[in-house]
Design an enzyme around this catalytic site. Structure first.
Site, PDB file in Angstrom:
ATOM      1  N   LYS A   1       0.803  -1.222   0.000  1.00 27.14           N
ATOM      2  CA  LYS A   1       0.000   0.000   0.000  1.00 27.14           C
ATOM      3  C   LYS A   1       0.837   1.275   0.000  1.00 27.14           C
ATOM      4  O   LYS A   1       0.402   2.316  -0.511  1.00 27.14           O
ATOM      5  CB  LYS A   1      -0.945   0.000   1.207  1.00 27.14           C
TER       6      LYS A   1
ATOM      7  N   GLU B   1      -9.688   5.872   2.805  1.00 26.85           N
ATOM      8  CA  GLU B   1     -10.496   4.768   3.316  1.00 26.85           C
ATOM      9  C   GLU B   1      -9.572   3.587   3.567  1.00 26.85           C
ATOM     10  O   GLU B   1      -8.485   3.501   2.989  1.00 26.85           O
ATOM     11  CB  GLU B   1     -11.577   4.380   2.305  1.00 26.85           C
TER      12      GLU B   1
ATOM     13  N   SER C   1       1.004  -9.813  -0.969  1.00 27.87           N
ATOM     14  CA  SER C   1       0.720  -8.374  -0.889  1.00 27.87           C
ATOM     15  C   SER C   1       0.887  -7.794   0.503  1.00 27.87           C
ATOM     16  O   SER C   1       1.068  -6.583   0.649  1.00 27.87           O
ATOM     17  CB  SER C   1      -0.697  -8.098  -1.395  1.00 27.87           C
TER      18      SER C   1
END
Length: 726
Positions: free
Chosen positions: A397, A419, A686
């Site tokens: 991220k 968010e 991830s």
């Protein structure tokens, strides 16, 4: 233009008996020049269809007319009314619980007409239910039911051409919205599609009553009047008689909505319609006749010819049929500003040099290595792991968070909102905001806050504020809704740092470009390690940021399979899953046309996944395009199967993966077992699984027996039976 809408404004100009036999053409001319003749403003009321109950809905319309309302905006309920404040949101939810839909909304108008309703009724709603109903059928039935027009909150003029044409052909009006943030060029574009009146939003933000009015309203009305002589109805924030008088002194019509909902909610059972009438009489001053305007209405400029040029995005805004910009008008120019800034950054080598200067901070390049024991277990293709879990903050991220934060700084934005579902995007955003000295607010579903308490604490330790989303399923979808409402309200100072490849253009493109570092590194590392490209790359797909970052650099390499793993929850044959591509249908949500989990009426369905980061009812539009063209293949992985992937990577490779990544691990294992040993697969790991340990412990009593995994926590660990080592 419809005669009833014309009459609504002309009635406010002078008494009906002064012009008892006007033709439609004469009335239309009167509306066009109503700004000269108006003695009082037209009164426009917004109520939600079927609220507070379907049984009272017709009486509400009739009582509003008795109370002096000249035109009714009837809200069509939608599960996710992102441009509306808490009061109207609650009314939408209550109306849906009452069973209200488009058909019942049309029927209540038809019934009201039968009982004598004369004033015009305009439907106001969001585009996805319209799309699912069918534009042509909807307009035909609306005309039959006695409905006079339509306002579509999230259908910009570029997309409205077909629908507006259908409305015009059936005698229905199409009413655009103009906001304080709407640019001059955009105003020129919007007034071109108006044919009866223009709805002017008095201030930035979502709907709701306010204590004071925007002092810039006269200037805003003047800007619009430079480009159109159609009547201007002003709404958002009007709730008192003083507000009505002040706005009515400047505008052709005054719109009140949220306060009607509040008044009806507070009325005794069965008395909502009467309460609405009394409030209408009180707020408009109709009974005392003390709202009379000076004539003529002051003008701030002469009419100008409309600009016929077409608005085009700077970058392609669609992936085939998917994508676009289905957003509230208040966001349009902010999004256009963002696209312009991103294009400048994208073409500026200095920007990418600055982005890459953060690589040591991020931990890039992330490692890639062979998972030999996992490979042996599967007995097929060699499995490699792309270790985004080893990046700073524990996931991919941060790649996108840093990129967008740098764009936001170039725009001069000092406040960042985001968010988050699993919390990793929230952590990444809070991290870069701390590094760059930016204010940071993270929206997170209250259920996800419970599931991901560790990440909530991490975000707060980094100095950011976490605001719970408490509506709907209280998960990622609802966090996106709240973030977008915040953005609508604070467009001047705020950048919405979207965390996945979702939403309106340019977000899917921008997020993808920042995440492509994953696929680009994988290409280079596999060439260096094995001398060739992989035969397949596998990644989990919720909104789809890590997966599109892995997939996009390989799209032109036809020998490489692009394999996505989405969340099947309890199974796609149940109502508890998030398998958007496998079980969804085409719709419009959060600004883009893509695959959605929705019912036949276009209402967004609640989702479920053991993984908070995959618990979303839509998917990025580029993934939808990859699926539609056959370039990408997508498989649904259940919660149980994801736990198998989680356990195998932990116990065979010593890597505890995020539950999101565990879906990809399971799917890669299935794929590898059907391939040959000379082939190779790369899994995008991830994120790391620290955040999910509590969730795994919580679900193991149910899921554990299915996969023969007993890992119970005991108050006294000495009482856990020892394994037999013989």
């Amino acid at each position: 233009m419809t005669s009833r809408i014309s009459e609504a404004f002309s009635k406010a100009a002078q008494e009906e008996d002064q012009h008892p036999h006007q033709t439609d053409s004469a009335r239309n001319q009167l509306v066009l020049y109503s700004t000269v003749y108006l003695e009082r403003p037209a009164f426009v009321a917004y109520v939600v269809a079927g609220y507070p109950t379907l049984a009272e809905a017709v009486d509400v319309l009739l009582e509003l007319e008795k109370g002096g309302v000249d035109l009714i905006e009837l809200g069509i309920p939608f599960t996710d009314p992102l441009a509306d404040g808490p009061t109207i949101q609650a009314a939408h939810i209550a109306s849906l619980e009452n069973g209200t839909d488009i058909d019942s909304s049309m029927q209540l108008v038809a019934d009201a007409r039968t009982r004598g309703l004369k004033i015009p009724v305009v439907f106001m709603g969001y585009y996805n239910p319209i799309m699912q109903y069918g534009e042509e059928l909807l307009v035909e039935r609306c005309a039959q039911a006695g409905i006079d027009g339509y306002i579509v909150v999230d259908l910009p003029p570029e997309e409205a051409v077909s629908f507006r044409g259908l409305c015009a052909a059936s005698g229905l009006s199409y009413i655009p919205l103009i906001t304080p943030s709407t640019s001059e060029a955009r105003i020129r574009r919007l007034v071109r599609i108006a044919d009866s009146f223009i709805y002017v939003v008095s201030r930035s933000g979502v709907t709701g009553a306010r204590k004071s009015l925007d002092t810039q309203l006269p200037e805003l009305l003047g800007r619009v009047q430079q480009h159109s002589s159609l009547p201007l109805a002003v709404g958002f924030g009007v709730n008192t008689h003083a507000h009505f008088k002040d706005v009515g002194a400047m505008a052709d019509g005054v719109v009140i909505g949220s306060q009607f909902i509040t008044v009806m909610k507070g009325a005794p059972p069965g008395k909502a319609a009467e309460a609405a009438r009394k409030y209408a009489e009180e707020v408009s001053g109709r009974a005392s006749n003390d709202v009379v305007r000076a004539k003529p209405l002051p003008k701030f400029g002469g009419a100008r010819a409309a600009d016929s040029s077409e608005t085009q995005s700077l970058l392609p805004d669609r992936f085939g049929d998917f994508g676009g910009q289905y957003i509230p008008e208040a966001l349009y120019d902010c999004v256009a500003e963002l696209e312009k800034a991103y294009v400048q950054c994208k073409d500026d080598p200095a920007f990418w040099e600055e982005f890459r200067s953060f690589y040591p901070y991020m931990g890039r390049p992330s490692p890639l290595h062979l998972a030999d024991r996992l490979t042996s277990k599967c007995g097929g293709a060699r499995i490699f792991l792309k270790r985004e879990d080893l990046c700073h903050t524990g996931s991919h991220k941060l790649n996108n968070a840093i990129g967008q934060a740098l764009v936001a700084k170039r725009l001069g934005k000092t406040r960042i909102i985001a968010e988050t579902g699993a919390g990793q995007h929230g952590v990444g955003t809070a991290t870069i905001c701390a590094k760059l000295g930016l204010q940071c607010i993270i929206y997170m579903g209250s259920e996800d806050m419970r599931r991901q308490a560790l990440n909530v604490f991490r975000i707060r330790m980094l100095g950011a504020e976490v605001i719970p989303a408490t509506t709907g399923s209280r998960t990622l979808k609802d966090a996106v809704n709240e973030a977008m409402r915040d953005w609508v309200t604070n467009v001047q100072s705020t950048h919405y740092l979207v965390g996945s490849a979702i939403g309106c253009h340019p977000f899917p493109t921008m997020v993808r470009d920042f995440q492509c570092v994953i696929g680009n590194e994988t290409k280079e590392q596999m060439q260096a390690l094995t001398g060739r490209l992989p035969d397949a790359v596998v990644a989990c797909v919720g909104g789809g940021s890590n997966s599109i970052g892995m997939f996009h650099p390989f799209i032109a390499d036809k020998s490489v399979r692009l394999v996505g793993a989405e969340a099947a929850g309890d199974g796609v044959n149940t109502s508890k899953h998030s398998a958007t591509i496998s079980a969804g249908s085409l719709g419009v949500f959060h600004g883009a046309k893509t695959y959605l989990l929705q019912d036949k009426k276009g209402q967004i369905m609640e989702t479920h996944s053991v993984s908070a980061g995959l618990d979303y009812p839509g998917v990025g539009p580029e993934h939808a395009w990859l699926r539609a063209t056959g370039r990408g293949e997508y498989h649904a992985v259940t919660d149980t199967q994801a736990l198998e992937g989680f356990r195998n990577l932990a116990q065979l490779e010593g890597i505890i993966p995020a539950l999101e990544s565990s879906h990809a691990v399971y799917q890669a294992m299935q794929l590898a077992s059907k391939m040959t040993p000379d082939q190779q697969i790369v899994i995008c790991v991830s994120g790391r699984g620290d955040k999910d340990v509590n969730t795994v412990a919580e679900v193991l009593p149910v899921i554990g027996p299915r996969i023969d995994w007993d890992l119970r926590f005991e108050e006294d660990p000495t009482k856990i039976p020892r394994r037999d080592n013989n």
